[in-house]
Design a protein around this motif. Sequence first.
Motif, PDB file in Angstrom:
ATOM      1  N   LEU A  90       0.810  -1.216   0.000  1.00 53.06           N
ATOM      2  CA  LEU A  90       0.000   0.000   0.000  1.00 53.06           C
ATOM      3  C   LEU A  90       0.844   1.267   0.000  1.00 53.06           C
ATOM      4  CD1 LEU A  90      -2.942  -0.891   2.414  1.00 53.06           C
ATOM      5  CD2 LEU A  90      -2.900  -0.863  -0.079  1.00 53.06           C
ATOM      6  N   LEU A  91       2.007   1.237   0.635  1.00 50.79           N
ATOM      7  CA  LEU A  91       2.845   2.436   0.664  1.00 50.79           C
ATOM      8  C   LEU A  91       3.261   2.842  -0.744  1.00 50.79           C
ATOM      9  CD1 LEU A  91       5.125   1.892   3.800  1.00 50.79           C
ATOM     10  CD2 LEU A  91       3.266   3.540   3.511  1.00 50.79           C
ATOM     11  N   SER A  92       3.683   1.861  -1.530  1.00 51.08           N
ATOM     12  CA  SER A  92       4.086   2.160  -2.906  1.00 51.08           C
ATOM     13  C   SER A  92       2.889   2.607  -3.745  1.00 51.08           C
ATOM     14  CB  SER A  92       4.731   0.919  -3.532  1.00 51.08           C
ATOM     15  OG  SER A  92       5.022   1.131  -4.892  1.00 51.08           O
ATOM     16  N   ALA A  93       1.760   1.899  -3.601  1.00 49.83           N
ATOM     17  CA  ALA A  93       0.565   2.239  -4.391  1.00 49.83           C
ATOM     18  C   ALA A  93      -0.010   3.589  -3.972  1.00 49.83           C
ATOM     19  CB  ALA A  93      -0.484   1.146  -4.235  1.00 49.83           C
ATOM     20  N   ALA A  94      -0.035   3.859  -2.662  1.00 47.64           N
ATOM     21  CA  ALA A  94      -0.597   5.121  -2.174  1.00 47.64           C
ATOM     22  C   ALA A  94       0.229   6.305  -2.642  1.00 47.64           C
ATOM     23  CB  ALA A  94      -0.679   5.106  -0.648  1.00 47.64           C
ATOM     24  N   ALA A  95       1.538   6.142  -2.711  1.00 45.15           N
ATOM     25  CA  ALA A  95       2.388   7.234  -3.194  1.00 45.15           C
ATOM     26  C   ALA A  95       2.035   7.594  -4.640  1.00 45.15           C
ATOM     27  CB  ALA A  95       3.862   6.830  -3.084  1.00 45.15           C
ATOM     28  N   ASN A  96       1.796   6.577  -5.461  1.00 48.09           N
ATOM     29  CA  ASN A  96       1.410   6.835  -6.860  1.00 48.09           C
ATOM     30  C   ASN A  96       0.035   7.480  -6.954  1.00 48.09           C
ATOM     31  OD1 ASN A  96       3.796   5.738  -7.926  1.00 48.09           O
ATOM     32  ND2 ASN A  96       2.967   3.665  -7.872  1.00 48.09           N
ATOM     33  N   THR A  97      -0.909   7.015  -6.128  1.00 49.96           N
ATOM     34  CA  THR A  97      -2.257   7.581  -6.151  1.00 49.96           C
ATOM     35  C   THR A  97      -2.263   9.018  -5.658  1.00 49.96           C
ATOM     36  OG1 THR A  97      -3.357   5.436  -5.885  1.00 49.96           O
ATOM     37  CG2 THR A  97      -4.577   7.367  -5.178  1.00 49.96           C
ATOM     38  N   ILE A  98      -1.520   9.296  -4.590  1.00 46.59           N
ATOM     39  CA  ILE A  98      -1.472  10.654  -4.054  1.00 46.59           C
ATOM     40  C   ILE A  98      -0.828  11.601  -5.059  1.00 46.59           C
ATOM     41  CG2 ILE A  98      -0.408  12.098  -2.274  1.00 46.59           C
ATOM     42  CD1 ILE A  98      -0.838   9.795  -0.317  1.00 46.59           C
ATOM     43  N   GLY A 283      -7.022  -3.782   3.857  1.00 48.50           N
ATOM     44  CA  GLY A 283      -6.072  -2.692   4.030  1.00 48.50           C
ATOM     45  C   GLY A 283      -6.291  -1.573   3.029  1.00 48.50           C
ATOM     46  N   THR A 284      -6.587  -1.926   1.770  1.00 51.67           N
ATOM     47  CA  THR A 284      -6.779  -0.902   0.737  1.00 51.67           C
ATOM     48  C   THR A 284      -8.051  -0.103   0.981  1.00 51.67           C
ATOM     49  OG1 THR A 284      -5.702  -2.393  -0.850  1.00 51.67           O
ATOM     50  CG2 THR A 284      -6.857  -0.495  -1.744  1.00 51.67           C
ATOM     51  N   ILE A 285      -9.161  -0.791   1.289  1.00 53.06           N
ATOM     52  CA  ILE A 285     -10.418  -0.084   1.540  1.00 53.06           C
ATOM     53  C   ILE A 285     -10.294   0.804   2.770  1.00 53.06           C
ATOM     54  CG2 ILE A 285     -12.863  -0.366   2.092  1.00 53.06           C
ATOM     55  CD1 ILE A 285     -12.845  -2.950   0.511  1.00 53.06           C
ATOM     56  N   LEU A 286      -9.623   0.302   3.808  1.00 49.43           N
ATOM     57  CA  LEU A 286      -9.426   1.119   5.009  1.00 49.43           C
ATOM     58  C   LEU A 286      -8.606   2.363   4.700  1.00 49.43           C
ATOM     59  CD1 LEU A 286      -9.779   1.391   8.088  1.00 49.43           C
ATOM     60  CD2 LEU A 286      -7.616   0.142   8.345  1.00 49.43           C
ATOM     61  N   LEU A 287      -7.563   2.207   3.902  1.00 49.98           N
ATOM     62  CA  LEU A 287      -6.725   3.348   3.533  1.00 49.98           C
ATOM     63  C   LEU A 287      -7.530   4.383   2.748  1.00 49.98           C
ATOM     64  CD1 LEU A 287      -3.907   4.669   3.358  1.00 49.98           C
ATOM     65  CD2 LEU A 287      -3.547   3.367   1.249  1.00 49.98           C
ATOM     66  N   LEU A 288      -8.324   3.922   1.777  1.00 51.05           N
ATOM     67  CA  LEU A 288      -9.129   4.841   0.978  1.00 51.05           C
ATOM     68  C   LEU A 288     -10.178   5.543   1.839  1.00 51.05           C
ATOM     69  CD1 LEU A 288      -9.664   2.709  -2.254  1.00 51.05           C
ATOM     70  CD2 LEU A 288      -8.046   4.563  -1.895  1.00 51.05           C
ATOM     71  N   ALA A 289     -10.768   4.805   2.789  1.00 53.93           N
ATOM     72  CA  ALA A 289     -11.765   5.422   3.682  1.00 53.93           C
ATOM     73  C   ALA A 289     -11.111   6.463   4.584  1.00 53.93           C
ATOM     74  CB  ALA A 289     -12.448   4.345   4.518  1.00 53.93           C
ATOM     75  N   MET A 290      -9.902   6.172   5.065  1.00 52.54           N
ATOM     76  CA  MET A 290      -9.207   7.118   5.927  1.00 52.54           C
ATOM     77  C   MET A 290      -8.782   8.362   5.157  1.00 52.54           C
ATOM     78  SD  MET A 290      -9.566   5.924   8.835  1.00 52.54           S
ATOM     79  CE  MET A 290      -8.646   7.234   9.634  1.00 52.54           C
ATOM     80  N   PHE A 291      -8.584   8.241   3.844  1.00 55.77           N
ATOM     81  CA  PHE A 291      -8.340   9.428   3.024  1.00 55.77           C
ATOM     82  C   PHE A 291      -9.482  10.428   3.217  1.00 55.77           C
ATOM     83  CE2 PHE A 291      -5.493   7.251  -0.374  1.00 55.77           C
ATOM     84  CZ  PHE A 291      -4.365   7.662   0.312  1.00 55.77           C
ATOM     85  N   PHE A 292     -10.724   9.917   3.168  1.00 50.31           N
ATOM     86  CA  PHE A 292     -11.884  10.791   3.340  1.00 50.31           C
ATOM     87  C   PHE A 292     -11.911  11.397   4.737  1.00 50.31           C
ATOM     88  CE2 PHE A 292     -13.299   8.480  -0.362  1.00 50.31           C
ATOM     89  CZ  PHE A 292     -14.125   9.370  -1.026  1.00 50.31           C
ATOM     90  N   VAL A 293     -11.650  10.584   5.770  1.00 51.35           N
ATOM     91  CA  VAL A 293     -11.712  11.068   7.148  1.00 51.35           C
ATOM     92  C   VAL A 293     -10.674  12.167   7.381  1.00 51.35           C
ATOM     93  CG1 VAL A 293     -11.413  10.422   9.569  1.00 51.35           C
ATOM     94  CG2 VAL A 293     -12.627   8.883   8.020  1.00 51.35           C
ATOM     95  N   VAL A 294      -9.446  11.912   6.976  1.00 47.09           N
ATOM     96  CA  VAL A 294      -8.369  12.882   7.194  1.00 47.09           C
ATOM     97  C   VAL A 294      -8.593  14.141   6.364  1.00 47.09           C
ATOM     98  CG1 VAL A 294      -5.887  13.279   6.934  1.00 47.09           C
ATOM     99  CG2 VAL A 294      -6.703  11.095   7.824  1.00 47.09           C
ATOM    100  N   THR A 295      -9.045  13.970   5.115  1.00 45.69           N
ATOM    101  CA  THR A 295      -9.293  15.132   4.261  1.00 45.69           C
ATOM    102  C   THR A 295     -10.386  16.014   4.851  1.00 45.69           C
ATOM    103  OG1 THR A 295      -8.641  13.905   2.283  1.00 45.69           O
ATOM    104  CG2 THR A 295      -9.936  15.894   1.960  1.00 45.69           C
ATOM    105  N   ASN A 296     -11.462  15.410   5.359  1.00 45.17           N
ATOM    106  CA  ASN A 296     -12.529  16.201   5.979  1.00 45.17           C
ATOM    107  C   ASN A 296     -12.034  16.932   7.219  1.00 45.17           C
ATOM    108  OD1 ASN A 296     -14.593  15.588   4.149  1.00 45.17           O
ATOM    109  ND2 ASN A 296     -15.090  13.684   5.193  1.00 45.17           N
TER     110      ASN A 296
END
Length: 313
Positions: A90-98, A283-296
């Motif tokens: 996820l660290l590698s994938a999240a860096a590309n997505t961000i 792990g991926t769904i949790l990471l994507l959901a936390m994107f919303f929480v942190v962004t809000n």
Amino acid sequence: MFQYILSRLLYTFPIAIGVSLIVFALVHLAPGDPLSAVMGEVDQTMIAEMRASFGYDKPLPLQYMTWLGSVASGELGYSLRSGQAVLEILLSAAANTIALGVLASLLGFSVGIAAGMFAGYRNGTWLDKVVSASAIAGVSMPHYWLAIVLVIVFSVEWGLLPAVGAGSASSMFSWESFQHMILPTIALSAIPCAIVARTTRACVMEILSMEFVEALRARGLSESRITLHVTRNALPTVLAVMGLQFANLLGGSILVETVFAWPGTGSVLNQAIFDRDIPVLQGTILLLAMFFVVTNLVIDILQTWADPRVSRH
């Protein structure tokens, strides 16, 4: 203001717990045995041993508590398919997505705010009509369809830009990597650009019709100073919309990443669904959901900075 920010931070923890519970429940509601799907036709004794090693033989509440404790310690488990640590994947994938999401946000938000401001100040003119029509088209156009069209035109027909992948360059800031990011960035930025443009236009038109704007003009303030007042009053609403759109870019880029074979969280999630790889899926769904929480949370804080009246509501 400090108490408001502290309260928002405290609210984040129960929200995060609720998100983790929903993620765990949704993943485990899927029918079938993930280990059987991964291992194929093997001895049932071996499958039972694997199920015990991953803790899938325990009751679901105990599995959830074990998984939540692992998440809190930064351990998301290991992939059933590759055996690789989920956090490492996820660290590698999240860096590309961000990286893709930030670039698409910069493009979409800057163009959307500029277009909305111009349209709001030129209400009823041909420029306003062009911006409004373009915004409606942008909101109505599925980003995955736009991605396919961009590939056909710029990659297949004209051969100007690469269609898939992230390039072979080790640095994301290289020209090769940037070329691979151009088309997915345009595809992802279309909807946020249109939504931000419509929101900005509506806010500017509403504020310009208020009495305090006429009062500022009567006092002899220049149009540039008046524009600063209008911008500041429109900023809280526009920030809220931008925050939601940024979270959507990070969490909703699955189809665009699939079209361009971009190695981000969308591609990881898509592959995990096909593989029934529960640790990676969770792990991926949790990471994507936390994107919303942190962004809000960040947007709430920025809104308080832009308009201190928010903290008093």
